[in-house]
Design a protein around this motif. Structure first.
Motif, PDB file in Angstrom:
ATOM      1  N   ILE A  13      57.253  41.762  10.980  1.00 38.40           N
ATOM      2  CA  ILE A  13      56.287  40.767  10.515  1.00 38.40           C
ATOM      3  C   ILE A  13      56.703  39.370  10.968  1.00 38.40           C
ATOM      4  N   ARG A  14      57.991  39.079  10.927  1.00 35.34           N
ATOM      5  CA  ARG A  14      58.477  37.787  11.385  1.00 35.34           C
ATOM      6  C   ARG A  14      58.228  37.607  12.883  1.00 35.34           C
ATOM      7  N   VAL A  15      58.378  38.674  13.636  1.00 31.45           N
ATOM      8  CA  VAL A  15      58.131  38.610  15.081  1.00 31.45           C
ATOM      9  C   VAL A  15      56.656  38.336  15.351  1.00 31.45           C
ATOM     10  N   TYR A  16      55.754  39.053  14.662  1.00 36.19           N
ATOM     11  CA  TYR A  16      54.319  38.829  14.845  1.00 36.19           C
ATOM     12  C   TYR A  16      53.919  37.427  14.410  1.00 36.19           C
ATOM     13  N   ARG A  17      54.507  36.939  13.329  1.00 36.09           N
ATOM     14  CA  ARG A  17      54.206  35.598  12.843  1.00 36.09           C
ATOM     15  C   ARG A  17      54.638  34.538  13.858  1.00 36.09           C
ATOM     16  N   ARG A  18      55.802  34.732  14.455  1.00 40.26           N
ATOM     17  CA  ARG A  18      56.285  33.786  15.454  1.00 40.26           C
ATOM     18  C   ARG A  18      55.419  33.823  16.707  1.00 40.26           C
ATOM     19  N   ARG A  19      54.994  35.011  17.112  1.00 36.88           N
ATOM     20  CA  ARG A  19      54.105  35.118  18.277  1.00 36.88           C
ATOM     21  C   ARG A  19      52.759  34.461  17.996  1.00 36.88           C
ATOM     22  N   PHE A  20      52.225  34.648  16.784  1.00 39.33           N
ATOM     23  CA  PHE A  20      50.960  34.014  16.421  1.00 39.33           C
ATOM     24  C   PHE A  20      51.104  32.497  16.395  1.00 39.33           C
ATOM     25  N   ARG A  21      52.227  32.015  15.885  1.00 35.58           N
ATOM     26  CA  ARG A  21      52.459  30.581  15.849  1.00 35.58           C
ATOM     27  C   ARG A  21      52.521  30.001  17.265  1.00 35.58           C
ATOM     28  N   ALA A  22      53.154  30.707  18.182  1.00 36.67           N
ATOM     29  CA  ALA A  22      53.213  30.242  19.573  1.00 36.67           C
ATOM     30  C   ALA A  22      51.824  30.284  20.211  1.00 36.67           C
ATOM     31  N   TRP A  23      51.050  31.338  19.919  1.00 35.70           N
ATOM     32  CA  TRP A  23      49.685  31.439  20.452  1.00 35.70           C
ATOM     33  C   TRP A  23      48.820  30.314  19.897  1.00 35.70           C
ATOM     34  N   ARG A  24      48.941  30.075  18.604  1.00 37.23           N
ATOM     35  CA  ARG A  24      48.146  29.048  17.934  1.00 37.23           C
ATOM     36  C   ARG A  24      48.485  27.654  18.440  1.00 37.23           C
ATOM     37  N   GLY A  25      49.725  27.419  18.821  1.00 32.24           N
ATOM     38  CA  GLY A  25      50.139  26.098  19.267  1.00 32.24           C
ATOM     39  C   GLY A  25      49.662  25.734  20.661  1.00 32.24           C
ATOM     40  N   ASN A  26      49.184  26.705  21.429  1.00 29.93           N
ATOM     41  CA  ASN A  26      48.758  26.445  22.801  1.00 29.93           C
ATOM     42  C   ASN A  26      47.256  26.288  22.955  1.00 29.93           C
ATOM     43  N   ARG A  27      46.547  26.140  21.884  1.00 33.06           N
ATOM     44  CA  ARG A  27      45.082  26.039  21.950  1.00 33.06           C
ATOM     45  C   ARG A  27      44.580  25.276  20.725  1.00 33.06           C
ATOM     46  N   PRO A  28      43.342  24.787  20.756  1.00 34.18           N
ATOM     47  CA  PRO A  28      42.814  24.075  19.585  1.00 34.18           C
ATOM     48  C   PRO A  28      42.415  25.067  18.489  1.00 34.18           C
ATOM     49  N   PHE A  29      43.392  25.617  17.814  1.00 36.52           N
ATOM     50  CA  PHE A  29      43.158  26.693  16.857  1.00 36.52           C
ATOM     51  C   PHE A  29      42.296  26.244  15.685  1.00 36.52           C
ATOM     52  N   TRP A  30      42.649  25.119  15.061  1.00 34.66           N
ATOM     53  CA  TRP A  30      41.916  24.675  13.878  1.00 34.66           C
ATOM     54  C   TRP A  30      40.502  24.248  14.227  1.00 34.66           C
ATOM     55  N   ALA A  31      40.320  23.704  15.416  1.00 34.59           N
ATOM     56  CA  ALA A  31      38.970  23.337  15.852  1.00 34.59           C
ATOM     57  C   ALA A  31      38.098  24.581  15.962  1.00 34.59           C
ATOM     58  N   GLY A  32      38.635  25.642  16.562  1.00 35.28           N
ATOM     59  CA  GLY A  32      37.882  26.889  16.674  1.00 35.28           C
ATOM     60  C   GLY A  32      37.602  27.515  15.323  1.00 35.28           C
ATOM     61  N   LEU A  33      38.574  27.440  14.427  1.00 38.85           N
ATOM     62  CA  LEU A  33      38.387  28.023  13.092  1.00 38.85           C
ATOM     63  C   LEU A  33      37.307  27.283  12.304  1.00 38.85           C
ATOM     64  N   PHE A  34      37.331  25.947  12.338  1.00 41.45           N
ATOM     65  CA  PHE A  34      36.304  25.184  11.632  1.00 41.45           C
ATOM     66  C   PHE A  34      34.925  25.422  12.247  1.00 41.45           C
ATOM     67  N   THR A  35      34.853  25.517  13.568  1.00 46.55           N
ATOM     68  CA  THR A  35      33.561  25.745  14.217  1.00 46.55           C
ATOM     69  C   THR A  35      33.026  27.136  13.875  1.00 46.55           C
ATOM     70  N   LEU A  36      33.905  28.137  13.886  1.00 47.06           N
ATOM     71  CA  LEU A  36      33.499  29.488  13.471  1.00 47.06           C
ATOM     72  C   LEU A  36      33.004  29.492  12.027  1.00 47.06           C
ATOM     73  N   ALA A  37      33.765  28.843  11.156  1.00 42.80           N
ATOM     74  CA  ALA A  37      33.388  28.809   9.743  1.00 42.80           C
ATOM     75  C   ALA A  37      32.110  28.016   9.525  1.00 42.80           C
ATOM     76  N   GLY A  38      31.809  27.067  10.384  1.00 44.38           N
ATOM     77  CA  GLY A  38      30.564  26.312  10.274  1.00 44.38           C
ATOM     78  C   GLY A  38      29.353  27.102  10.729  1.00 44.38           C
ATOM     79  N   GLY A  39      29.555  28.000  11.685  1.00 44.71           N
ATOM     80  CA  GLY A  39      28.436  28.805  12.178  1.00 44.71           C
ATOM     81  C   GLY A  39      27.999  29.883  11.215  1.00 44.71           C
ATOM     82  N   VAL A  40      28.905  30.373  10.385  1.00 47.41           N
ATOM     83  CA  VAL A  40      28.580  31.481   9.479  1.00 47.41           C
ATOM     84  C   VAL A  40      27.542  31.078   8.425  1.00 47.41           C
ATOM     85  N   PRO A  41      27.720  29.991   7.663  1.00 44.24           N
ATOM     86  CA  PRO A  41      26.682  29.673   6.669  1.00 44.24           C
ATOM     87  C   PRO A  41      25.358  29.244   7.296  1.00 44.24           C
TER      88      PRO A  41
END
Length: 191
Positions: A13-41
């Motif tokens: 789990i620690r390995v997957y978490r670290r890989r996700f953190r590295a993946w998340r740090g190389n892209r506008p993760f929060w921007a994509g998440l907010f945009t996805l969450a805005g499209g649903v409602p």
């Protein structure tokens, strides 16, 4: 495990978490998440039925198809921000424009919730800039801690005996350097 062991000592789990953190740090993760969450409602509310006892309230409007298209496009733009971050500025501008269009078309922008989330996601996408990456090593060490920047080269070298020796510094132009002497190998006028 013994200190000589070369096996992996980390939990998966620690390995997957670290890989996700590295993946998340190389892209506008929060921007994509907010945009996805805005499209649903925005896409959901025009087709939702609310039940109050035996009474069913349908919120479907004549612009239901328009709000579905806006919601699906916002979800697609959110995924684009995650997986194709090179077009983040275009995706951010498109998300902001779709959020503004959703106000008159899709039940006041998904009852303002979808509008605000898509607006914030688009703004975050425009403002995000990739960080500097070092290709020579991974950002995390063996035990999950961040690696520090490599030490800068100092103008001296340490000998094994503990004595310091000045490092070889290339000769630079200065007051005693003859620019016209470059034809003879760049010799110094004084020497």
């Amino acid at each position: 495990m013994s200190p000589e062991s070369t096996g992996q000592n980390e939990h998966y789990i620690r390995v997957y978490r670290r890989r996700f953190r590295a993946w998340r740090g190389n892209r506008p993760f929060w921007a994509g998440l907010f945009t996805l969450a805005g499209g649903v409602p925005i896409a959901y509310f025009p087709y939702a039925n609310m039940h109050l006892g035996n009474v069913t309230l349908a919120m479907s409007t004549t612009a239901g198809a328009g709000s579905l298209i806006i919601g699906v496009l916002l979800v697609t733009l959110g995924l684009t921000m995650w997986f194709h971050s090179i077009v983040r500025v275009f995706a951010g501008v498109a998300a902001i424009l779709l959020a503004l269009i959703s106000i008159p078309v899709a039940n006041i922008g998904g009852f303002v919730v979808g509008f605000v989330l898509a607006l914030v996601g688009g703004a975050l996408s425009i403002s995000w800039a990739p960080g500097e990456t070092r290709s020579d090593e991974e950002p995390f060490g063996e035990h999950g801690s961040r690696r520090t920047a490599p030490a800068k080269h100092l103008p001296y070298e340490e000998r094994p005996e503990g004595e310091f020796q000045a490092a070889a510094v290339p000769r630079q132009q200065g007051a005693g350097y003859d620019l016209a002497a470059d034809g003879d190998g760049g010799r110094n006028r004084a020497g």
